[in-house]
Design a protein around this motif. Sequence first.
Motif, PDB file in Angstrom:
ATOM      1  N   MET A  80      17.347 -23.590  -9.036  1.00 47.48           N
ATOM      2  CA  MET A  80      16.854 -22.627 -10.032  1.00 47.48           C
ATOM      3  C   MET A  80      16.499 -21.310  -9.354  1.00 47.48           C
ATOM      4  O   MET A  80      15.942 -21.275  -8.266  1.00 47.48           O
ATOM      5  CB  MET A  80      15.622 -23.198 -10.743  1.00 47.48           C
ATOM      6  N   PHE A  81      16.865 -20.188 -10.011  1.00 47.00           N
ATOM      7  CA  PHE A  81      16.639 -18.871  -9.424  1.00 47.00           C
ATOM      8  C   PHE A  81      15.151 -18.557  -9.405  1.00 47.00           C
ATOM      9  O   PHE A  81      14.453 -18.703 -10.406  1.00 47.00           O
ATOM     10  CB  PHE A  81      17.390 -17.816 -10.253  1.00 47.00           C
ATOM     11  N   SER A  82      14.660 -18.157  -8.245  1.00 45.59           N
ATOM     12  CA  SER A  82      13.234 -17.883  -8.077  1.00 45.59           C
ATOM     13  C   SER A  82      12.967 -16.383  -8.180  1.00 45.59           C
ATOM     14  O   SER A  82      13.742 -15.559  -7.672  1.00 45.59           O
ATOM     15  CB  SER A  82      12.759 -18.398  -6.718  1.00 45.59           C
ATOM     16  N   LEU A  83      11.870 -16.044  -8.840  1.00 41.27           N
ATOM     17  CA  LEU A  83      11.448 -14.644  -8.974  1.00 41.27           C
ATOM     18  C   LEU A  83      10.300 -14.306  -8.034  1.00 41.27           C
ATOM     19  O   LEU A  83       9.657 -13.273  -8.200  1.00 41.27           O
ATOM     20  CB  LEU A  83      11.025 -14.367 -10.418  1.00 41.27           C
ATOM     21  N   ASP A  84      10.062 -15.152  -7.049  1.00 39.60           N
ATOM     22  CA  ASP A  84       8.939 -14.902  -6.145  1.00 39.60           C
ATOM     23  C   ASP A  84       9.057 -13.576  -5.417  1.00 39.60           C
ATOM     24  O   ASP A  84       8.047 -12.921  -5.134  1.00 39.60           O
ATOM     25  CB  ASP A  84       8.832 -16.046  -5.123  1.00 39.60           C
ATOM     26  N   TRP A  85      10.288 -13.155  -5.114  1.00 34.63           N
ATOM     27  CA  TRP A  85      10.460 -11.896  -4.380  1.00 34.63           C
ATOM     28  C   TRP A  85       9.935 -10.719  -5.205  1.00 34.63           C
ATOM     29  O   TRP A  85       9.402  -9.749  -4.646  1.00 34.63           O
ATOM     30  CB  TRP A  85      11.929 -11.686  -4.018  1.00 34.63           C
ATOM     31  N   ILE A  86      10.064 -10.801  -6.538  1.00 33.41           N
ATOM     32  CA  ILE A  86       9.521  -9.749  -7.399  1.00 33.41           C
ATOM     33  C   ILE A  86       8.002  -9.770  -7.352  1.00 33.41           C
ATOM     34  O   ILE A  86       7.350  -8.722  -7.240  1.00 33.41           O
ATOM     35  CB  ILE A  86      10.018  -9.929  -8.847  1.00 33.41           C
ATOM     36  N   TYR A  87       7.411 -10.966  -7.409  1.00 26.77           N
ATOM     37  CA  TYR A  87       5.951 -11.082  -7.397  1.00 26.77           C
ATOM     38  C   TYR A  87       5.382 -10.587  -6.073  1.00 26.77           C
ATOM     39  O   TYR A  87       4.331  -9.930  -6.051  1.00 26.77           O
ATOM     40  CB  TYR A  87       5.539 -12.531  -7.636  1.00 26.77           C
ATOM     41  N   TYR A  88       6.067 -10.884  -4.970  1.00 26.41           N
ATOM     42  CA  TYR A  88       5.602 -10.405  -3.665  1.00 26.41           C
ATOM     43  C   TYR A  88       5.705  -8.877  -3.576  1.00 26.41           C
ATOM     44  O   TYR A  88       4.805  -8.216  -3.034  1.00 26.41           O
ATOM     45  CB  TYR A  88       6.407 -11.053  -2.537  1.00 26.41           C
ATOM     46  N   ALA A  89       6.810  -8.313  -4.096  1.00 27.55           N
ATOM     47  CA  ALA A  89       6.995  -6.855  -4.025  1.00 27.55           C
ATOM     48  C   ALA A  89       5.947  -6.128  -4.860  1.00 27.55           C
ATOM     49  O   ALA A  89       5.338  -5.147  -4.394  1.00 27.55           O
ATOM     50  CB  ALA A  89       8.404  -6.489  -4.513  1.00 27.55           C
ATOM     51  N   ILE A  90       5.713  -6.596  -6.090  1.00 27.53           N
ATOM     52  CA  ILE A  90       4.723  -5.955  -6.957  1.00 27.53           C
ATOM     53  C   ILE A  90       3.323  -6.098  -6.355  1.00 27.53           C
ATOM     54  O   ILE A  90       2.524  -5.145  -6.359  1.00 27.53           O
ATOM     55  CB  ILE A  90       4.770  -6.561  -8.365  1.00 27.53           C
ATOM     56  N   SER A  91       3.029  -7.269  -5.829  1.00 27.14           N
ATOM     57  CA  SER A  91       1.710  -7.492  -5.229  1.00 27.14           C
ATOM     58  C   SER A  91       1.505  -6.584  -4.023  1.00 27.14           C
ATOM     59  O   SER A  91       0.410  -6.033  -3.827  1.00 27.14           O
ATOM     60  CB  SER A  91       1.576  -8.961  -4.806  1.00 27.14           C
ATOM     61  N   TRP A  92       2.548  -6.414  -3.222  1.00 26.69           N
ATOM     62  CA  TRP A  92       2.425  -5.565  -2.027  1.00 26.69           C
ATOM     63  C   TRP A  92       2.115  -4.120  -2.432  1.00 26.69           C
ATOM     64  O   TRP A  92       1.227  -3.482  -1.852  1.00 26.69           O
ATOM     65  CB  TRP A  92       3.705  -5.614  -1.207  1.00 26.69           C
ATOM     66  N   ILE A  93       2.838  -3.581  -3.423  1.00 32.07           N
ATOM     67  CA  ILE A  93       2.589  -2.201  -3.877  1.00 32.07           C
ATOM     68  C   ILE A  93       1.181  -2.085  -4.447  1.00 32.07           C
ATOM     69  O   ILE A  93       0.440  -1.129  -4.150  1.00 32.07           O
ATOM     70  CB  ILE A  93       3.630  -1.775  -4.925  1.00 32.07           C
ATOM     71  N   LEU A  94       0.791  -3.049  -5.260  1.00 33.44           N
ATOM     72  CA  LEU A  94      -0.531  -3.019  -5.897  1.00 33.44           C
ATOM     73  C   LEU A  94      -1.647  -3.071  -4.861  1.00 33.44           C
ATOM     74  O   LEU A  94      -2.605  -2.273  -4.904  1.00 33.44           O
ATOM     75  CB  LEU A  94      -0.644  -4.200  -6.856  1.00 33.44           C
ATOM     76  N   LEU A  95      -1.519  -3.973  -3.895  1.00 34.12           N
ATOM     77  CA  LEU A  95      -2.568  -4.115  -2.880  1.00 34.12           C
ATOM     78  C   LEU A  95      -2.600  -2.928  -1.930  1.00 34.12           C
ATOM     79  O   LEU A  95      -3.674  -2.544  -1.452  1.00 34.12           O
ATOM     80  CB  LEU A  95      -2.344  -5.410  -2.094  1.00 34.12           C
ATOM     81  N   THR A  96      -1.437  -2.347  -1.657  1.00 31.58           N
ATOM     82  CA  THR A  96      -1.387  -1.158  -0.781  1.00 31.58           C
ATOM     83  C   THR A  96      -2.147  -0.003  -1.417  1.00 31.58           C
ATOM     84  O   THR A  96      -2.946   0.686  -0.748  1.00 31.58           O
ATOM     85  CB  THR A  96       0.063  -0.754  -0.505  1.00 31.58           C
ATOM     86  N   TRP A  97      -1.905   0.232  -2.714  1.00 32.15           N
ATOM     87  CA  TRP A  97      -2.612   1.317  -3.389  1.00 32.15           C
ATOM     88  C   TRP A  97      -4.108   1.019  -3.508  1.00 32.15           C
ATOM     89  O   TRP A  97      -4.932   1.924  -3.361  1.00 32.15           O
ATOM     90  CB  TRP A  97      -2.021   1.561  -4.778  1.00 32.15           C
ATOM     91  N   HIS A  98      -4.463  -0.230  -3.756  1.00 32.23           N
ATOM     92  CA  HIS A  98      -5.880  -0.580  -3.837  1.00 32.23           C
ATOM     93  C   HIS A  98      -6.579  -0.330  -2.510  1.00 32.23           C
ATOM     94  O   HIS A  98      -7.696   0.204  -2.461  1.00 32.23           O
ATOM     95  CB  HIS A  98      -6.047  -2.045  -4.258  1.00 32.23           C
ATOM     96  N   SER A  99      -5.924  -0.698  -1.401  1.00 29.64           N
ATOM     97  CA  SER A  99      -6.507  -0.458  -0.073  1.00 29.64           C
ATOM     98  C   SER A  99      -6.636   1.032   0.200  1.00 29.64           C
ATOM     99  O   SER A  99      -7.617   1.471   0.822  1.00 29.64           O
ATOM    100  CB  SER A  99      -5.635  -1.116   1.000  1.00 29.64           C
TER     101      SER A  99
END
Length: 333
Positions: free
Chosen positions: A1-20
Motif C-alpha cells: 500500500m502506498f504510504s504518505l509518510d513522506w508528506i507528513y514528514y515534509a509538512i512537519s519539518w516546515i512547520l517545526l522549522t518556522w516554529h523554532s
Amino acid sequence: MFSLDWIYYAISWILLTWHSAWDAIGVPVGAVIGTNWAWILAIVFLVVTVRVILFPVFVKQIKSQRAMQALQPKVKELQEKHKGDRETLQKEMMELYRKEKANPLMGCLPMFLQIPVFLGLFHTLRRLSPDNQGKTLYGWTVDQFNSASNATLFTAPISGKFGSTADELSRLGASTGTVKVVAGILVIIMIATTYLTSRQMILKTGWAEDPQQRMVQRLMLYGIPLSLLISGAIFPIGVIIYWVTNNLFTLGQQQWVLRKFPPPPTAKSTSAAKSTSGKGPVQPAKAGGLFGRKAAQPPAKAPAVAPKVAGPKPGAKPVNPKKGGSKPAKRQG
C-alpha cells in the motif's frame, strides 16, 4: 500500500522549522490574548513556503489560461460547425488543444498540488491531543508535540473542530461555545475567501466559451465554496487557518500576476474601446434606430431668401425695371 509518510514528514519539518524560528526571534510561545502566536505564525508561513515553491506553476497556470483565451474564436467556430454533434465537437476541440499545446485543466493544477499539503497538515493536527502526550510523530520531539497540543487561538485549541463533541473538547480543556464561535467565524471567512479567489480570476479573464472549461469555472466558483459548509465542520482550526491564509495569499498573488500578464483584448472590448475613445470611425445609424424607433431625421433646410436689391441713390431718377434700365444719353450735337 502506498504510504504518505513522506508528506507528513515534509509538512512537519516546515512547520517545526518556522516554529523554532519564531521561538528564536522571541515570539511568545505561551498564550497571549489566548493565542500561541508562535504556532499560528508557523502555520501562516507554512502557506508562504508552499506558495513560493509553487509560484512557477501558478505563472504557468496564468499563461495556459491566456492561451485558452486566444483559442476562443476557433473554439466558437467549431461549436457552430458541429452544433448538435457533441462527440465530433469534443474530438475536434481536443485536437485543437493538442495542436496548440493548451490544457483546459491547467487552471486547477495549483489547487491539486496543494492537496497533499492540506492532507498532511490535516493528518498531523488531528493527532494533536493531550491523550497522545508523551508520543512523538514525524520527527517531532515530545516537548514540541505537547506544546502544539496545547496551542490555542483565542483560547480555542488549534486541533479543535466546529463538529467536535463535548467529550472531545473536554479532553482538550476547551470550552464548547468558544471553539464553535472561533471555528464558525473561520469557516465563514474560509468560504467567502474561496469564492472571492475564483471570482477575481473570472472577472479578469471572463467566462470560457469551451463547455468543459466553463464547467470547471462553475465548479471553482460555486461548487467548492458550497462544499465547505459541510467539510468545514470537520476541519481542525489550524487547518482552517491554513486555508484562509492560503486564500488571502492567492488574492494578492492573482492581483499582481493579472497586472503583470493582463488578459488579451477580445474583439468586443476592442470595438468598444474604439467607439468610446473617438479614434475609430463612427458608423452612421441604421434605419429603425434604437429599440425599433425611427431614426431622427436631419432638420430641413430653410428656403433660400432672394438677395435684397439696393435702392436708388438719393436724387437719382427712378428706373423702370420693365424697360430694362435707364435711357441712353443723348448725343451732343
